[in-house]
Design an enzyme around this catalytic site. Structure first.
Site, short mmCIF file in Angstrom:
data_model
loop_
_atom_site.label_atom_id
_atom_site.label_comp_id
_atom_site.label_asym_id
_atom_site.label_seq_id
_atom_site.Cartn_x
_atom_site.Cartn_y
_atom_site.Cartn_z
N SER A 1 0.85 -1.20 0.00
CA SER A 1 0.00 0.00 0.00
C SER A 1 0.87 1.24 0.00
CB SER A 1 -0.89 0.01 1.24
OG SER A 1 -1.41 1.32 1.43
N HIS B 1 -1.44 -1.23 -4.13
CA HIS B 1 -2.69 -0.87 -3.45
C HIS B 1 -2.74 0.64 -3.21
CE1 HIS B 1 -6.06 -2.05 -0.75
NE2 HIS B 1 -5.63 -1.12 0.08
N ASP C 1 -4.89 3.62 -1.45
CA ASP C 1 -5.90 3.90 -0.42
C ASP C 1 -6.46 5.31 -0.57
OD1 ASP C 1 -6.04 1.52 1.26
OD2 ASP C 1 -3.93 1.92 1.69
N MET D 1 -9.13 8.07 0.71
CA MET D 1 -9.95 8.44 1.87
C MET D 1 -10.47 9.85 1.69
SD MET D 1 -7.63 6.92 4.97
CE MET D 1 -6.56 5.49 4.74
N HIS E 1 -8.60 1.03 -3.38
CA HIS E 1 -9.45 0.79 -2.19
C HIS E 1 -10.11 2.12 -1.81
CE1 HIS E 1 -9.54 -0.39 2.39
NE2 HIS E 1 -10.74 -0.28 1.87
N MET F 1 -12.20 4.32 0.41
CA MET F 1 -12.80 4.52 1.74
C MET F 1 -13.49 5.87 1.69
SD MET F 1 -9.61 2.95 3.83
CE MET F 1 -8.56 3.14 2.38
N MET G 1 -11.43 -6.04 6.25
CA MET G 1 -10.52 -5.16 6.98
C MET G 1 -10.07 -5.85 8.27
SD MET G 1 -10.09 -2.36 5.21
CE MET G 1 -9.01 -1.62 6.44
N ASP H 1 -6.57 -6.54 4.83
CA ASP H 1 -5.96 -5.21 4.79
C ASP H 1 -5.88 -4.64 6.20
OD1 ASP H 1 -5.12 -2.66 4.22
OD2 ASP H 1 -6.81 -2.16 2.90
C1 DX5 Z 1 -6.07 1.45 6.11
C2 DX5 Z 1 -5.76 1.13 4.67
C3 DX5 Z 1 -4.66 0.17 4.52
C4 DX5 Z 1 -3.34 0.64 5.08
C5 DX5 Z 1 -2.73 -0.55 5.72
O1 DX5 Z 1 -7.29 2.04 6.25
O2 DX5 Z 1 -6.87 0.59 4.00
O3 DX5 Z 1 -4.49 -0.28 3.18
O4 DX5 Z 1 -2.45 1.15 4.12
O5 DX5 Z 1 -1.61 -0.14 6.43
P1 DX5 Z 1 -0.82 -1.12 7.38
O6 DX5 Z 1 -0.34 -2.26 6.54
O7 DX5 Z 1 0.26 -0.27 7.90
O8 DX5 Z 1 -1.77 -1.60 8.45
ZN ZN Z 2 -6.44 -0.36 1.93
#
Ligand code: DX5
Ligand code: ZN
Length: 249
Positions: free
Chosen positions: A38, A63, A65, A67, A99, A101, A170, A204
């Site tokens: 990620s 990946h 992320d 948000m 991904h 969010m 998750m 994840d």
């Molecule tokens: C968190 C993200 C993850 C994040 C995971 O909300 O969806 O993809 O990058 O990070 P680690 O591997 O550090 O838990």
């Molecule tokens: Zn993620």
């Protein structure tokens, strides 16, 4: 107003066929056992170099992320950043795993498809229109993923078993990298695996060499790892250690 089809329909079909050929191997990556670094935990001032580094170590799924400050408190990155690495990742035989969010994911999937996403995953908690959104993602030529938070029962995906390509469980609460793995996660992954049958399960959050094996044994096939890869002194070696623990490529 919808675009008119060109008069030379055969040319159009040829272009579609060429695109499908390029996409097929990328789709297959999501059907194999893989660690997906990620970029959330990467150094954004040298994002391309960081992606190069993990791909040289064998990573093929990157990946991303996203948000929005509503579904989860932080605001991170959007389609511009996904597009900035898409060619680099695709040219090396990799795929972009987005991904979302974000609330109202259905309003943003087209932008991510255009940015080069190969899979787009959104949260079951973020929209009342799960079926429509999964189908819309697939119509845009991407694989479609459905994610659930730690507090959401696996039954939230029960009506989507035949519609989603990827089921993301998750293993921390979404919003931040570097959180500890939730200990009950392997049991939840096992229950999700029973529900989705042949569907691909992605995990994840908090995935590292110590936790990857437990969720792999429970049925997970895709392992997202952020801080355990990019927070390490040697991201390539960290990637290899997680892949080995997960029994992944
Ligand atoms: C968190 C993200 C993850 C994040 C995971 O909300 O969806 O993809 O990058 O990070 P680690 O591997 O550090 O838990
Ligand atoms: Zn993620």
């Amino acid at each position: 107003m919808p675009a008119l089809r060109p008069l030379d329909a055969s040319l159009d079909l040829t272009l579609e066929a060429a695109t499908d050929t390029a996409e097929a191997p990328r789709r297959e990556l999501f059907a194999s056992k893989r660690v997906a670094p990620s970029i959330l935990s990467s150094d954004f001032s040298r994002l391309g170099a960081q992606v190069d580094e993990v791909m040289a170590a064998g990573a093929r799924l990157i990946h991303v992320d996203v948000m929005d400050g509503h579904f989860v408190p932080p605001i991170t990155i959007g389609p511009l950043v996904a597009a900035s690495i898409a060619d680099l990742v695709h040219d090396k035989g990799g795929a972009i795993d987005v991904h979302l969010m974000i609330e109202r994911p259905e309003d943003h999937i087209e932008e991510f498809a255009k940015a080069g996403a190969d899979n787009i995953t959104f949260h079951a908690e973020a929209t009342p229109h799960i079926n429509r959104t999964l189908n819309a993602i697939k119509e845009l030529g991407c694989l479609a993923g459905l994610a659930i938070n730690p507090g959401t029962p696996v039954s939230a995906v029960s009506e989507s078993v035949n519609d989603a390509d990827v089921f993301l469980c998750m293993t921390v609460n979404p919003g931040w990298g570097g959180q500890p793995f939730i200990a009950d996660s392997p049991d939840k992954v096992r229950r999700l695996a029973n529900l989705v049958g042949a569907g691909t399960i992605e995990v994840d959050g908090g995935i590292d060499p110590a936790t990857a094996g437990s969720v792999a044994a429970a049925g997970a096939a895709l392992f997202v790892a952020g801080s355990a890869v990019f927070g390490a002194d040697d991201p390539a070696a960290a990637y290899a250690a997680i892949a080995e623990a997960a029994g992944a490529a």
